[in-house]
Design a protein around this motif. Structure first.
Motif, PDB file in Angstrom:
ATOM      1  N   GLU A  86       0.756  -1.005  -0.047  1.00  0.00           N
ATOM      2  CA  GLU A  86       0.032  -0.063   0.120  1.00  0.00           C
ATOM      3  C   GLU A  86       0.909   1.441  -0.062  1.00  0.00           C
ATOM      4  N   ILE A  87       0.707   2.460  -0.935  1.00  0.00           N
ATOM      5  CA  ILE A  87       1.280   3.723  -0.943  1.00  0.00           C
ATOM      6  C   ILE A  87       0.336   4.269  -1.275  1.00  0.00           C
ATOM      7  N   GLY A  88      -0.374   5.169  -0.124  1.00  0.00           N
ATOM      8  CA  GLY A  88      -1.601   5.857  -0.004  1.00  0.00           C
ATOM      9  C   GLY A  88      -1.485   7.148  -0.768  1.00  0.00           C
ATOM     10  N   TRP A  89      -0.209   7.769  -1.000  1.00  0.00           N
ATOM     11  CA  TRP A  89      -0.220   9.086  -1.545  1.00  0.00           C
ATOM     12  C   TRP A  89       1.309   9.057  -2.449  1.00  0.00           C
ATOM     13  N   PRO A  90       1.025   9.834  -3.665  1.00  0.00           N
ATOM     14  CA  PRO A  90       2.318  10.124  -4.439  1.00  0.00           C
ATOM     15  C   PRO A  90       3.507  10.726  -3.890  1.00  0.00           C
ATOM     16  N   VAL A  91       3.831   9.996  -2.825  1.00  0.00           N
ATOM     17  CA  VAL A  91       5.027  10.714  -2.069  1.00  0.00           C
ATOM     18  C   VAL A  91       6.375  10.249  -3.109  1.00  0.00           C
ATOM     19  N   SER A  92       7.444  11.037  -2.977  1.00  0.00           N
ATOM     20  CA  SER A  92       8.723  10.552  -3.703  1.00  0.00           C
ATOM     21  C   SER A  92       9.307   9.473  -2.979  1.00  0.00           C
ATOM     22  N   VAL A  93      10.131   8.502  -3.835  1.00  0.00           N
ATOM     23  CA  VAL A  93      10.560   7.432  -3.267  1.00  0.00           C
ATOM     24  C   VAL A  93      11.593   7.584  -1.928  1.00  0.00           C
ATOM     25  N   GLU A  94      12.290   8.631  -2.048  1.00  0.00           N
ATOM     26  CA  GLU A  94      13.207   8.836  -0.848  1.00  0.00           C
ATOM     27  C   GLU A  94      12.525   9.233   0.157  1.00  0.00           C
ATOM     28  N   THR A  95      11.436  10.116   0.006  1.00  0.00           N
ATOM     29  CA  THR A  95      10.505  10.396   1.264  1.00  0.00           C
ATOM     30  C   THR A  95       9.871   9.139   1.706  1.00  0.00           C
ATOM     31  N   LEU A  96       9.399   8.189   0.937  1.00  0.00           N
ATOM     32  CA  LEU A  96       8.878   7.042   1.443  1.00  0.00           C
ATOM     33  C   LEU A  96       9.987   6.099   2.212  1.00  0.00           C
ATOM     34  N   VAL A  97      10.992   5.882   1.768  1.00  0.00           N
ATOM     35  CA  VAL A  97      12.211   5.249   2.285  1.00  0.00           C
ATOM     36  C   VAL A  97      12.496   5.974   3.661  1.00  0.00           C
TER      37      VAL A  97
ATOM     38  N   MET B 207      -5.087  18.877  18.637  1.00  0.00           N
ATOM     39  CA  MET B 207      -5.054  17.569  18.524  1.00  0.00           C
ATOM     40  C   MET B 207      -4.457  17.218  17.077  1.00  0.00           C
ATOM     41  N   LEU B 208      -5.100  17.820  16.081  1.00  0.00           N
ATOM     42  CA  LEU B 208      -5.021  17.397  14.979  1.00  0.00           C
ATOM     43  C   LEU B 208      -3.360  17.415  14.373  1.00  0.00           C
ATOM     44  N   ALA B 209      -2.826  18.665  14.970  1.00  0.00           N
ATOM     45  CA  ALA B 209      -1.457  18.924  14.585  1.00  0.00           C
ATOM     46  C   ALA B 209      -0.250  17.834  15.057  1.00  0.00           C
ATOM     47  N   ALA B 210      -0.799  17.258  16.132  1.00  0.00           N
ATOM     48  CA  ALA B 210      -0.052  16.127  16.610  1.00  0.00           C
ATOM     49  C   ALA B 210       0.078  14.876  15.710  1.00  0.00           C
ATOM     50  N   LEU B 211      -0.670  15.134  14.785  1.00  0.00           N
ATOM     51  CA  LEU B 211      -0.901  13.718  13.939  1.00  0.00           C
ATOM     52  C   LEU B 211       0.395  13.715  12.700  1.00  0.00           C
ATOM     53  N   GLY B 212       0.746  14.632  12.644  1.00  0.00           N
ATOM     54  CA  GLY B 212       1.847  14.778  11.484  1.00  0.00           C
ATOM     55  C   GLY B 212       2.681  13.400  11.072  1.00  0.00           C
ATOM     56  N   ARG B 213       3.318  13.112  11.984  1.00  0.00           N
ATOM     57  CA  ARG B 213       4.256  11.894  11.921  1.00  0.00           C
ATOM     58  C   ARG B 213       3.702  10.629  11.546  1.00  0.00           C
ATOM     59  N   PRO B 214       2.565  10.301  12.541  1.00  0.00           N
ATOM     60  CA  PRO B 214       1.654   9.079  12.331  1.00  0.00           C
ATOM     61  C   PRO B 214       0.947   9.021  10.881  1.00  0.00           C
ATOM     62  N   LEU B 215       0.491  10.116  10.414  1.00  0.00           N
ATOM     63  CA  LEU B 215      -0.189  10.365   9.193  1.00  0.00           C
ATOM     64  C   LEU B 215       0.871   9.891   8.065  1.00  0.00           C
ATOM     65  N   ASP B 216       1.929  10.309   8.273  1.00  0.00           N
ATOM     66  CA  ASP B 216       3.078   9.913   7.183  1.00  0.00           C
ATOM     67  C   ASP B 216       3.359   8.530   7.154  1.00  0.00           C
ATOM     68  N   ALA B 217       3.418   7.683   8.348  1.00  0.00           N
ATOM     69  CA  ALA B 217       3.550   6.441   8.383  1.00  0.00           C
ATOM     70  C   ALA B 217       2.287   5.819   7.750  1.00  0.00           C
ATOM     71  N   LEU B 218       1.197   6.199   8.193  1.00  0.00           N
ATOM     72  CA  LEU B 218      -0.217   5.655   7.668  1.00  0.00           C
ATOM     73  C   LEU B 218      -0.137   5.531   5.916  1.00  0.00           C
ATOM     74  N   THR B 219       0.576   6.296   5.555  1.00  0.00           N
ATOM     75  CA  THR B 219       0.697   6.339   3.942  1.00  0.00           C
ATOM     76  C   THR B 219       0.955   4.702   3.309  1.00  0.00           C
ATOM     77  N   LEU B 220       1.656   3.913   4.424  1.00  0.00           N
ATOM     78  CA  LEU B 220       2.017   2.395   3.884  1.00  0.00           C
ATOM     79  C   LEU B 220       0.924   1.655   4.504  1.00  0.00           C
ATOM     80  N   GLY B 221      -0.123   2.084   5.007  1.00  0.00           N
ATOM     81  CA  GLY B 221      -1.186   1.285   5.648  1.00  0.00           C
ATOM     82  C   GLY B 221      -1.023   0.918   6.941  1.00  0.00           C
TER      83      GLY B 221
END
Lengths: 259, 333
Positions: A86-97, B207-221
């Protein structure tokens, strides 16, 4: 040292028992191939070991009960590569890693030199440095798989659990990945990879765990686990078992057993 | 990381535009006070004419425009990131619909006529009930999909009850008041409204501003994020309650204003490299720009008609939505 210890692990999904009391211990330097037919419970075993599924039994990660450590501490000890790419958003490869460094960062802290070095190494190992600026969601299936593996490598944890990491990779990249995993094991890390390619498993893994219908059927060196009789009863196939010129094990599935 | 300098430029530009629109909102209005007079009378402390209009009418309106815009943009970006669904928006959790229902009940029962703050308080209560129901239905281990489905269910029920109130309304004036309130507006709001809604909105933002890093990680499911050290229960709690506190308060004082929470994240996502943590501040500022512009437009297009802001955002937002669906379809093919 023991990286992961699972004892009497039981899991039910939707009221149906899927794992019936599995136990094994994983030490540093081991590259374990988790094999078994579809639906045997390989993915469930990996997810339950991480605590991503409710389970009964005891799981110990780096000597501490898994229930006693936070998700963040666990991420420093175990990296996990899910089967779904799963890759939810079109982030760059480097960002994803770089997301692999998540557990090591607090608050709004940015990446430091160590982070950059690990990210660079992971990208180099998976040969994705050339397209590090491209959007990860627009890559081909095999390229995506390599990017996601690089993310797990960038996490730099002593133990890596990978669910079907070779799926979708071309033969050269499959072999390169298996060789990388055994390198990681040689460095003193531990790797558990669920695999369907018995040839790859037999050739590269130091140990195989064969799971069938929620129980461990065999656990040991590839040549002890992969016997003609087991392949027939567990997988329902006839296979050619042999030896390569350099003494490695050779498994070639030939035909489905007529019952 | 890549493009960090470009990201800073985007944020700086958005901040500048937001500030400019805030000032423009202060100096726009039917009273026809000149630009410098308007800003000067804001500080002069005079009790008559310009000073009164500026401090009692335009300042609260501009502040609410800014804060509600930030709320809608931020919660839209946070919910899209949490649910990993590009069509998610604050209304999806049933917060707007339930806050509206609370307000409608206050108007219908006459509670709002007896007690001036009855309406916003009832709306806030409505959003609290909605979020508790959504959270209970989704459960502690509930994934993104259960949250969406629970939100849709709550939304539909609240909309049905609002229709019932309209249907059974004993006098046509109450029905008309309900209709107008639901269209959303920033007209004739006072500093009392700012003090009432402000703390809830700021709490929600935190509360929403604290979500930054977790939301990035959630990109991968969800599984990958959990394995990377993200506490999914905490993330769900922050996303749901943060959106409820801020959007509930916004809806309580301004009615349901649609599309900004949906549109702002989409407009800005390409400019910040699609990373959810970077989208949060950008989308918050973008939402403020959109809402302040829309509010200024309602005063310029039809100064004497009291054009409702929710109507304007829907007229601009709906075609954008069509374009979004079209573009997504083209990508899928």
């Amino acid at each position: 040292m023991t990286l992961l210890s699972v004892s009497d692990l039981r899991v039910s999904l939707g009221g149906k028992p899927v794992l019936h009391g599995l136990s094994f211990v994983l030490r540093e330097g081991e590259f374990v191939g988790l094999i078994g037919p579809n639906g045997a419970g390989k993915s469930t075993l990996l997810r339950a070991s991480l605590g991503l599924l409710p389970s009964e039994g005891a799981v110990t990660i780096a000597g501490r009960p898994s229930t006693a450590i936070s998700a963040r501490q666990r991420a420093l000890h175990v990296a996990y590569l899910p089967q779904e790419r799963e890759i939810g958003w079109p982030v760059s490869v480097e960002t994803l890693v770089s997301l692999g460094r998540t557990a090591r960062k607090r608050g709004f802290a940015g990446l430091d030199a160590t982070d950059r070095a690990r990210i660079g190494e992971a990208m180099a190992r998976m040969e994705i440095t050339d397209f590090r600026r491209r959007a990860a969601s627009e890559l081909s299936g095999g390229e995506k798989a390599r990017v996601l593996i690089a993310r797990a490598l960038a996490q730099d944890a002593p133990l890596l659990l990978a669910d079907e990491p070779t799926a979708g990779l071309d033969p050269a990249h499959q072999i390169a990945l298996m060789s990388l995993f055994s390198e990681l094991a040689a460095e003193g890390r531990g790797v558990v990879a669920s695999l369907h390619d018995l040839g790859l498993a037999a050739r590269w893994c130091s140990r195989l765990i064969l799971v069938d219908r929620g129980v461990i059927v065999a656990d040991g060196a590839p040549k002890d686990v992969l016997t003609a009789e087991r392949l027939r009863t567990v997988y329902g196939i006839d296979a050619h078992l042999g030896e390569t010129e350099d003494g490695g094990m050779l498994v070639v599935p030939l035909d489905v057993v007529r019952r | 990381m890549i493009g960090a300098s470009r990201y800073r430029i985007v944020l700086a530009l958005l901040s500048a535009v937001t500030a400019a629109l805030f000032v423009l909102s202060l100096v726009t209005g039917p009273a026809g006070i000149g630009f410098s007079d308007a800003l000067a009378s804001l500080y002069s402390g005079g009790d008559q004419g310009a000073g009164l209009i500026m401090r009692e009418i335009r300042l609260p309106r501009a502040i609410l425009g800014l804060m509600i815009g930030i709320t809608l943009g931020l919660s839209g970006a946070a919910l899209q990131g949490y649910l990993r669904n590009p069509l998610a928006e604050p209304g999806l959790l049933g917060i707007s619909a339930s806050a509206s229902l609370g307000a409608v009940i206050a108007i219908y029962t006459g509670f709002s006529a007896v007690f001036p703050l009855g309406l916003p308080l009832a709306a806030l209560a409505g959003s609290v009930v909605a979020v508790l129901v959504v959270q209970a239905m989704a459960g502690a281990r509930g994934g993104a999909l259960t949250v969406i489905l629970a939100g849709v269910a709550v939304s539909s029920f609240a909309a049905a009850m609002t229709s019932l109130a309209l249907n059974l309304s004993p006098n046509p004036f109450a029905a008309l008041e309900i209709m107008f309130w639901m269209l959303g507006s920033l007209t004739d709001r006072s500093m009392t409204h700012v003090w009432l809604a402000g703390p809830f909105m700021v709490l929600g933002w935190a509360m929403l501003a604290a979500l930054g890093r977790p939301l990035d990680a959630l990109t991968l499911g969800e599984d990958a994020a959990a394995s990377m050290g993200v506490n999914l229960r905490l993330v769900q709690f922050l996303a749901v309650f943060g959106a409820a506190a801020s959007v509930g308060a916004a809806t309580a004082v301004a009615g349901a204003i649609g599309f900004i929470g949906l549109v702002a994240p989409h407009l800005l996502r390409p400019l910040v490299g699609s990373l959810p943590s970077r989208l949060l501040p950008a989308s918050a500022l973008g939402g403020a720009c959109l809402l302040l512009s829309a509010d200024i437009l309602t005063r310029i297009i039809a100064p004497d008609k009291d054009l409702k802001i929710g109507v304007l955002t829907a007229i601009i937002g709906a075609p954008f939505f069509v374009w979004l669906v079209y573009r997504m379809r083209r990508k899928l093919l």
